[in-house]
Scaffold this motif. Structure first.
Motif, short mmCIF file in Angstrom:
data_model
loop_
_atom_site.label_atom_id
_atom_site.label_comp_id
_atom_site.label_asym_id
_atom_site.label_seq_id
_atom_site.Cartn_x
_atom_site.Cartn_y
_atom_site.Cartn_z
N MET A 33 5.44 3.75 -4.75
CA MET A 33 6.52 2.77 -4.81
C MET A 33 6.50 1.99 -6.13
O MET A 33 7.41 1.25 -6.43
CB MET A 33 6.40 1.80 -3.65
CG MET A 33 6.50 2.46 -2.28
SD MET A 33 8.19 2.92 -1.87
CE MET A 33 8.83 1.33 -1.36
N ALA A 34 5.40 2.14 -6.90
CA ALA A 34 5.35 1.48 -8.19
C ALA A 34 6.49 1.99 -9.06
O ALA A 34 6.87 3.16 -8.99
CB ALA A 34 4.01 1.74 -8.86
N ASP A 35 7.05 1.12 -9.87
CA ASP A 35 8.18 1.40 -10.75
C ASP A 35 9.49 1.58 -10.00
O ASP A 35 10.49 1.96 -10.59
CB ASP A 35 7.92 2.64 -11.62
CG ASP A 35 6.75 2.45 -12.57
OD1 ASP A 35 6.56 1.31 -13.03
OD2 ASP A 35 6.04 3.42 -12.84
N SER A 36 9.50 1.32 -8.69
CA SER A 36 10.75 1.40 -7.94
C SER A 36 11.65 0.22 -8.31
O SER A 36 11.16 -0.90 -8.53
CB SER A 36 10.48 1.38 -6.44
OG SER A 36 9.72 2.50 -6.05
N PRO A 37 12.96 0.43 -8.36
CA PRO A 37 13.87 -0.64 -8.80
C PRO A 37 14.26 -1.61 -7.69
O PRO A 37 15.38 -2.13 -7.69
CB PRO A 37 15.08 0.14 -9.30
CG PRO A 37 15.11 1.34 -8.41
CD PRO A 37 13.66 1.70 -8.16
N PHE A 38 13.37 -1.84 -6.75
CA PHE A 38 13.64 -2.76 -5.64
C PHE A 38 12.34 -3.46 -5.26
O PHE A 38 11.27 -3.18 -5.83
CB PHE A 38 14.24 -2.02 -4.44
CG PHE A 38 13.58 -0.70 -4.11
CD1 PHE A 38 12.32 -0.65 -3.55
CD2 PHE A 38 14.24 0.49 -4.37
CE1 PHE A 38 11.71 0.56 -3.24
CE2 PHE A 38 13.65 1.71 -4.07
CZ PHE A 38 12.38 1.74 -3.50
N ALA A 39 12.41 -4.36 -4.30
CA ALA A 39 11.20 -5.06 -3.85
C ALA A 39 10.29 -4.09 -3.11
O ALA A 39 10.74 -3.33 -2.25
CB ALA A 39 11.58 -6.23 -2.95
N THR A 40 9.01 -4.11 -3.45
CA THR A 40 8.05 -3.19 -2.84
C THR A 40 6.94 -3.91 -2.07
O THR A 40 6.16 -3.26 -1.39
CB THR A 40 7.41 -2.30 -3.91
OG1 THR A 40 6.80 -3.13 -4.92
CG2 THR A 40 8.45 -1.41 -4.57
N ARG A 41 6.88 -5.24 -2.20
CA ARG A 41 5.81 -5.97 -1.50
C ARG A 41 6.30 -7.36 -1.08
O ARG A 41 6.95 -8.04 -1.87
CB ARG A 41 4.58 -6.12 -2.39
CG ARG A 41 3.39 -6.80 -1.70
CD ARG A 41 2.14 -6.75 -2.58
NE ARG A 41 2.19 -7.67 -3.70
CZ ARG A 41 1.69 -8.91 -3.67
NH1 ARG A 41 1.11 -9.38 -2.57
NH2 ARG A 41 1.76 -9.69 -4.75
N VAL A 42 5.99 -7.71 0.16
CA VAL A 42 6.25 -9.07 0.63
C VAL A 42 5.04 -9.93 0.25
O VAL A 42 3.93 -9.68 0.72
CB VAL A 42 6.48 -9.11 2.15
CG1 VAL A 42 6.64 -10.56 2.62
CG2 VAL A 42 7.70 -8.29 2.53
N VAL A 43 5.27 -10.91 -0.60
CA VAL A 43 4.19 -11.82 -0.99
C VAL A 43 3.97 -12.87 0.10
O VAL A 43 2.84 -13.16 0.49
CB VAL A 43 4.52 -12.50 -2.33
CG1 VAL A 43 3.43 -13.50 -2.72
CG2 VAL A 43 4.70 -11.45 -3.43
N SER A 44 5.06 -13.42 0.60
CA SER A 44 4.96 -14.41 1.67
C SER A 44 6.30 -14.54 2.38
O SER A 44 7.35 -14.23 1.81
CB SER A 44 4.53 -15.78 1.12
OG SER A 44 5.53 -16.31 0.27
N GLN A 83 9.42 -2.77 -10.21
CA GLN A 83 9.50 -2.82 -11.67
C GLN A 83 10.15 -4.14 -12.04
O GLN A 83 10.95 -4.68 -11.28
CB GLN A 83 10.29 -1.65 -12.25
CG GLN A 83 11.74 -1.60 -11.85
CD GLN A 83 12.50 -0.46 -12.51
OE1 GLN A 83 13.29 -0.67 -13.42
NE2 GLN A 83 12.26 0.76 -12.04
N PRO A 84 9.80 -4.70 -13.19
CA PRO A 84 10.36 -6.01 -13.52
C PRO A 84 11.85 -5.93 -13.83
O PRO A 84 12.34 -4.93 -14.37
CB PRO A 84 9.57 -6.43 -14.76
CG PRO A 84 9.13 -5.13 -15.38
CD PRO A 84 8.87 -4.21 -14.23
N ALA A 85 12.55 -6.98 -13.47
CA ALA A 85 13.92 -7.15 -13.95
C ALA A 85 13.83 -7.64 -15.39
O ALA A 85 13.07 -8.56 -15.69
CB ALA A 85 14.66 -8.16 -13.08
N ILE A 86 14.59 -7.01 -16.27
CA ILE A 86 14.52 -7.31 -17.70
C ILE A 86 15.83 -7.94 -18.16
O ILE A 86 16.92 -7.46 -17.81
CB ILE A 86 14.27 -6.02 -18.52
CG1 ILE A 86 13.00 -5.31 -18.03
CG2 ILE A 86 14.16 -6.35 -20.01
CD1 ILE A 86 11.73 -6.07 -18.25
N ASP A 87 15.72 -9.00 -18.94
CA ASP A 87 16.91 -9.59 -19.56
C ASP A 87 17.28 -8.74 -20.77
O ASP A 87 16.83 -8.99 -21.88
CB ASP A 87 16.63 -11.03 -19.97
CG ASP A 87 17.84 -11.67 -20.65
OD1 ASP A 87 18.97 -11.30 -20.30
OD2 ASP A 87 17.63 -12.53 -21.53
#
Length: 281
Positions: free
Chosen positions: A1-12, A73-77
């Protein structure tokens, strides 16, 4: 799931006051937005008039609650992101239909919510003016009707933002064909511009609802916008004759992604730039 263009982990996740008891599974916000909803005996295609609503599709936040997600993956400006939008939040907002079944938008049923972004998960920035559960509602398919039960064959692009210049007032009372055209292949959602808070990139997104609020946002997914190849107007991955046709169809228009030189209007200068980019991948 790394590098996926969506949320892959619930932090809280903290369920606030008024969060629906049946919709408190934060894992539902991982992955792509929903294109279909409903039960096996009563299926529904996700459209701006019938949103995702199943317990395995959306998570309810509630007043004083929050949902924090890490992106694959990070959202990039990036200047190559359409309309300057870098991230899209999808909820279960939906339009009322003022046409009695034809799919003509009236009111948008939305429940608000604050969007925060962070690069390190520690320092957070609130996106000004954005509502997590707000316009524009999700559209799953380009070729499905507003109240269809069966999915279409042409999926929308969940990584393509809508033109932020298009507001609810622009869509009200339009017929559904014109609504589809306004979405222009996008899956809808709420666009986030990282430049609005001075961030170059974001790895984390937090949706929260202030204490005392009377509504509870419901979140389906978060997607990272796909940067455009210069001149690739249809998002096919290559600049070709189809893009020339697309630009000619936008000729003379303002607020268009075909305005490649950002002059304010699609004109011959944009066509020249596009011809120079033919073959770019």
């Amino acid at each position: 799931m790394a590098d996926s263009p969506f949320a892959t982990r619930v932090v809280s996740y903290v369920a606030g006051t008024g969060a629906a008891a049946s919709h408190r599974n934060p894992q539902t916000a991982l992955g792509e937005p929903s294109r279909a909803t409903g039960t096996a005996s009563a299926p529904e295609t996700v459209t701006p008039f019938q949103p995702a609503w199943m317990t395995n599709q959306i998570v309810s936040i509630g007043a004083g609650g929050s949902l924090t997600l890490e992106l694959g993956q990070p959202a990039i400006d990036s200047p190559n992101n359409p309309f300057g939008v870098d991230l899209i939040v999808f909820s279960n907002a939906f339009f009322s239909d003022v046409s009695g079944g034809g799919g003509s938008p009236g009111y948008c049923f939305a429940e608000g919510g604050v969007i925060d972004v962070s690069d390190d998960g520690v320092t957070w920035f609130e996106i000004p003016g954005a509502q997590a559960d707000g316009p524009m509602p999700t559209m799953g398919f380009i070729d499905a009707g507003p109240f269809d039960s069966s999915p279409g064959e042409l999926p929308t692009n969940f990584r393509k933002p809508m033109n932020p210049a298009i507001t609810l007032s622009n869509l009200q009372d339009l017929d559904y064909v014109d609504v589809i055209n306004a979405y222009d292949g996008s899956g809808g959602g709420v666009g986030v511009d990282l430049a609005s808070v001075g961030l170059n990139q974001a790895h984390f997104v937090r949706i929260r609802q202030p204490i005392g609020a009377t509504t509870s946002p419901e979140i389906d997914a978060v997607m990272v916008v796909q940067a455009m190849i210069f001149g690739d107007l249809d998002g096919s991955g290559v600049v070709d004759s189809a893009d020339i046709g697309g630009l000619l169809g936008e000729f003379g228009k303002s607020n268009s992604p075909a305005d490649l030189n950002h002059s304010g209007m699609v004109d011959s200068a944009d066509l020249g730039s596009l011809l120079g980019a033919i073959g770019n991948v």
